[in-house]
Design an enzyme around this catalytic site. Structure first.
Site, mmCIF file in Angstrom:
data_model
loop_
_atom_site.group_PDB
_atom_site.id
_atom_site.type_symbol
_atom_site.label_atom_id
_atom_site.label_comp_id
_atom_site.label_asym_id
_atom_site.label_seq_id
_atom_site.Cartn_x
_atom_site.Cartn_y
_atom_site.Cartn_z
ATOM 1 N N SER A 1 39.285 46.093 37.128
ATOM 2 C CA SER A 1 38.932 47.488 37.349
ATOM 3 C C SER A 1 39.530 47.947 38.668
ATOM 4 O O SER A 1 39.580 47.167 39.634
ATOM 5 C CB SER A 1 37.407 47.622 37.426
ATOM 6 O OG SER A 1 37.055 48.865 37.995
ATOM 7 N N HIS B 1 45.791 47.638 33.068
ATOM 8 C CA HIS B 1 46.622 48.787 32.672
ATOM 9 C C HIS B 1 47.972 48.309 32.131
ATOM 10 O O HIS B 1 48.496 48.848 31.167
ATOM 11 C CB HIS B 1 46.915 49.685 33.884
ATOM 12 C CG HIS B 1 45.715 50.329 34.489
ATOM 13 N ND1 HIS B 1 45.195 49.941 35.701
ATOM 14 C CD2 HIS B 1 44.929 51.342 34.053
ATOM 15 C CE1 HIS B 1 44.157 50.703 35.997
ATOM 16 N NE2 HIS B 1 43.960 51.550 35.018
ATOM 17 N N ALA C 1 46.027 53.335 40.530
ATOM 18 C CA ALA C 1 45.464 52.088 41.084
ATOM 19 C C ALA C 1 45.618 50.994 40.027
ATOM 20 O O ALA C 1 44.660 50.304 39.665
ATOM 21 C CB ALA C 1 44.011 52.262 41.520
ATOM 22 N N ARG D 1 38.163 49.768 40.627
ATOM 23 C CA ARG D 1 37.069 49.818 41.609
ATOM 24 C C ARG D 1 36.811 48.461 42.279
ATOM 25 O O ARG D 1 36.144 48.411 43.308
ATOM 26 C CB ARG D 1 35.786 50.288 40.932
ATOM 27 C CG ARG D 1 35.829 51.760 40.537
ATOM 28 C CD ARG D 1 34.468 52.223 40.058
ATOM 29 N NE ARG D 1 34.372 53.669 40.037
ATOM 30 C CZ ARG D 1 34.719 54.420 39.017
ATOM 31 N NH1 ARG D 1 35.168 53.875 37.917
ATOM 32 N NH2 ARG D 1 34.621 55.742 39.073
#
Ligand code: PAF
Length: 281
Positions: free
Chosen positions: A185, A37, A32, A187
């Site tokens: 994030s 990242h 994800a 999430r």
């Protein structure tokens, strides 16, 4: 970029890189992927001659089964981003490949794992140590890259490296934020549009706390201000906010107790658990 799904093939390709005299950088992820990242991949790309990115949603680190089921999985988009970021290898194993047998190892992670996420997510850090130690063993990278959003995780991984005797530099990389301040994030995609609009309030409250502390207020008063500010925002509930010695992860009650202090927070925004932190000094 090569996509590798087996440990044997990964070991073989990394051995080839090393025979060619290349430094190997590893970026462990749970997929994800977002710009946070990719900033780790970019740093690895700048510092290493071969870059391996692992994409694996590790079941052993989830203490909440719903969190594991709902964790976003976006392999195709992840591979496109990694290709663009010029990773050499995306290692995307199955659960069976990573855990042909149940991993029964228990790591003595010590005090760094006994606070904050430790008691809140029992077993979480042991699961992180299990999977990261496997990835380190398969890859034996020169350097491995982790984001500072998971501030305590970096301390836990350093401890695991010490226990296992790995000769790997752990490189910590700054938090990447959206323009409105929300920490990036995986999430965040689970927030409703209304929650997403309010979520930057977390970082705003942390910044307010930093200013308040710099004005000479106590640790306790700073903790109360940040917690109350966030709890006053609709949908938000602070799970914990700790002000810690950034070197030991131990909570402090006086600013003089630490050469460097950080504030670590987790907040439920609806049912999405968000994590963030700020360096006080
Ligand atoms: O930070 C994460 O995404 C995970 O905890 C990690 C380090 C990839 C281990 O699964």
């Amino acid at each position: 970029m090569e996509i590798i799904r087996t440990v044997d093939e990964l070991r073989q390709r990394v051995a080839e890189f090393k025979e060619q005299g290349k430094t190997v950088g590893l970026v462990p992820t749970m997929g994800a992927l977002h710009a946070g990242h990719i900033s780790l991949v970019d740093k690895a790309r700048n510092e290493c001659q071969a870059v391996v990115v692992s994409v694996f949603v590790n079941p052993t680190q989830f203490n909440n089964p719903t969190d594991l089921i709902t964790y976003p999985r976006t392999e195709e988009a992840d591979c496109a981003l990694l290709e663009k970021a010029q990773a050499d290898i995306a290692f995307i194993p199955s659960v069976e490949e990573m855990y042909p047998e149940p991993d029964t190892r228990t790591f003595d992670l010590g005090p760094v794992a006994e606070v904050m996420e430790g008691p809140m997510r029992p077993g979480h850090f042991n699961g992180v140590a299990q999977v990261v130690s496997k990835l380190f063993d398969f890859t034996r990278p020169h350097r491995a890259y982790f984001g500072e959003k998971d501030f305590q995780q970096i301390a836990v991984i350093k401890r695991m490296v010490e226990i296992e005797g790995f000769d790997i530099d752990i490189v910590s990389c700054p938090i990447m934020r959206h323009d409105d301040g929300l920490a990036m994030s995986s999430r965040n995609v689970r927030l409703t549009p209304e929650q997403r609009n309010l979520a930057p309030g977390i970082y705003k409250a942390l910044q307010l706390g930093k200013t308040f502390a710099a004005e000479g207020n106590t640790v306790a008063a700073t903790k109360a201000l940040v917690t109350e500010t966030i709890n006053a925002i609709p949908f938000m509930e602070v799970e914990y906010f700790e002000i810690i010695n950034a070197a030991t992860m131990q909570p402090i009650s006086d600013w003089a107790d630490a050469p460097h202090a950080a504030g670590c927070i987790t907040v439920y925004c609806g049912d999405v658990r968000l994590i963030d932190n700020i360096i006080f000094f």
